[in-house]
Design a protein around this motif. Structure first.
Motif, mmCIF file in Angstrom:
data_model
loop_
_atom_site.group_PDB
_atom_site.id
_atom_site.type_symbol
_atom_site.label_atom_id
_atom_site.label_comp_id
_atom_site.label_asym_id
_atom_site.label_seq_id
_atom_site.Cartn_x
_atom_site.Cartn_y
_atom_site.Cartn_z
ATOM 1 N N TRP A 1 62.160 62.086 43.155
ATOM 2 C CA TRP A 1 62.731 60.861 43.698
ATOM 3 C C TRP A 1 62.259 60.628 45.125
ATOM 4 C CZ3 TRP A 1 64.163 56.327 42.680
ATOM 5 C CH2 TRP A 1 64.852 55.567 43.623
ATOM 6 N N ALA A 2 62.149 61.685 45.909
ATOM 7 C CA ALA A 2 61.683 61.548 47.296
ATOM 8 C C ALA A 2 60.276 60.973 47.345
ATOM 9 C CB ALA A 2 61.731 62.904 47.999
ATOM 10 N N ARG B 1 60.818 56.926 46.148
ATOM 11 C CA ARG B 1 61.930 56.077 46.576
ATOM 12 C C ARG B 1 61.502 54.907 47.452
ATOM 13 N NH1 ARG B 1 66.172 58.932 50.420
ATOM 14 N NH2 ARG B 1 66.847 56.757 50.395
ATOM 15 N N HIS B 2 60.353 55.030 48.157
ATOM 16 C CA HIS B 2 59.880 53.931 49.000
ATOM 17 C C HIS B 2 58.718 53.172 48.366
ATOM 18 C CE1 HIS B 2 62.567 55.207 52.132
ATOM 19 N NE2 HIS B 2 62.018 56.414 52.184
ATOM 20 N N ARG B 3 58.436 53.459 47.121
ATOM 21 C CA ARG B 3 57.354 52.780 46.411
ATOM 22 C C ARG B 3 57.929 51.680 45.521
ATOM 23 N NH1 ARG B 3 53.910 58.029 44.217
ATOM 24 N NH2 ARG B 3 53.427 58.943 46.266
ATOM 25 N N ALA C 1 60.327 52.431 42.590
ATOM 26 C CA ALA C 1 61.757 52.703 42.795
ATOM 27 C C ALA C 1 62.619 51.521 42.360
ATOM 28 C CB ALA C 1 62.023 53.027 44.259
ATOM 29 N N HIS C 2 62.044 50.318 42.337
ATOM 30 C CA HIS C 2 62.826 49.140 41.954
ATOM 31 C C HIS C 2 63.291 49.213 40.496
ATOM 32 C CE1 HIS C 2 62.281 46.932 45.697
ATOM 33 N NE2 HIS C 2 61.020 47.333 45.700
ATOM 34 N N LEU D 1 66.921 50.212 40.704
ATOM 35 C CA LEU D 1 67.758 49.563 41.703
ATOM 36 C C LEU D 1 68.839 48.666 41.120
ATOM 37 C CD1 LEU D 1 65.059 48.583 44.359
ATOM 38 C CD2 LEU D 1 66.878 50.255 44.643
ATOM 39 N N PRO E 1 70.424 52.153 48.616
ATOM 40 C CA PRO E 1 69.488 53.271 48.413
ATOM 41 C C PRO E 1 70.161 54.600 48.145
ATOM 42 C CG PRO E 1 68.783 51.894 50.242
ATOM 43 C CD PRO E 1 70.137 51.389 49.820
ATOM 44 N N GLU E 2 71.296 54.870 48.782
ATOM 45 C CA GLU E 2 71.930 56.168 48.582
ATOM 46 C C GLU E 2 72.530 56.303 47.189
ATOM 47 O OE1 GLU E 2 74.859 53.408 50.662
ATOM 48 O OE2 GLU E 2 72.746 53.991 50.840
ATOM 49 N N ARG F 1 69.725 57.178 43.502
ATOM 50 C CA ARG F 1 69.427 58.511 42.985
ATOM 51 C C ARG F 1 70.249 58.815 41.729
ATOM 52 N NH1 ARG F 1 69.330 62.772 41.223
ATOM 53 N NH2 ARG F 1 68.755 64.783 42.095
#
Length: 202
Positions: free
Chosen positions: A128-129, A132-134, A137-138, A141, A159-160, A163
């Motif tokens: 996930w790390a 998560r900013h790619r 990740a959507h 969401l 965001p939190e 996960r």
């Protein structure tokens, strides 16, 4: 030279040794995972595969994206929304089959697998790390589970909380049914864990 011609060169002349063919299958799966689309180069055809499994109402099939593999453990990894029906289905019955087709190779794979689902632990956290900013990740969401009726008022998850919706699915390959479609004659073989490779009637 494009990917198609590279793949054609890789299998000319056609291999006849079953052990070599099995090794080439895993080499191509590795390429599917690690050689992503780039300028002037499409993704490997096997990067997007189809997963079939058993649901409450019978057979289910959907597209998946191969994210990782461990050749020594015969494992393929893909991701899913933990709330999706396929996650619940695979937890109830982990049997699955992955279908891959490559036009340049003329190869079809049917991979009989056992699919394990993980939603926590160090491996899930690390994966996930990485995403998560790619844009990928959507996919996790949405505040609603996949397949839910769409509500105009739905807002993305914070965001939190995302996960909680991320699942890592690991498919351990138990058997491979390999089919080659070729103008000089089709070929088919089976590669199963604990068994000798065997030629089959196409």
């Amino acid at each position: 030279m494009n990917d198609a011609s590279l793949l054609e060169d890789a299998i000319a002349p056609r291999p006849t040794d079953l052990s070599l063919i099995e090794a080439m299958i895993w080499t191509e799966l590795d390429r599917a995972v690690h050689h992503r689309a780039a300028a002037g180069r499409p993704a490997h055809p096997w990067r997007r595969a189809a997963l079939a499994n058993v649901g409450e109402d019978g057979p289910e099939v959907r597209s998946i994206v191969l994210r990782d593999l461990q050749v020594d453990r015969r494992e393929l990894v893909f991701y899913a929304d933990a709330r999706s029906p396929k996650v619940a289905q695979l937890r109830a019955d982990p049997r699955g089959q992955i279908l891959c087709w490559s036009e340049p190779l003329g190869w079809q794979l049917r991979l009989r697998c056992r699919v394990d689902v993980a939603t926590d632990g160090l491996d899930v956290t690390a994966r996930w790390a990485l995403i998560r900013h790619r844009p990928a990740a959507h996919d996790y969401l949405s505040p609603l589970a996949p397949g839910s009726p769409l509500e105009a008022s739905a807002a993305p998850l914070a965001p939190e909380r995302v996960r909680e919706s991320f699942a890592v699915l690991t498919a351990t390959v138990e058997a491979i049914d390999w089919l080659e479609l070729h103008a000089q004659g089709h070929r088919r073989a089976r590669f199963a864990r604990g068994e000798l490779p065997q030629w089959l009637v196409p």
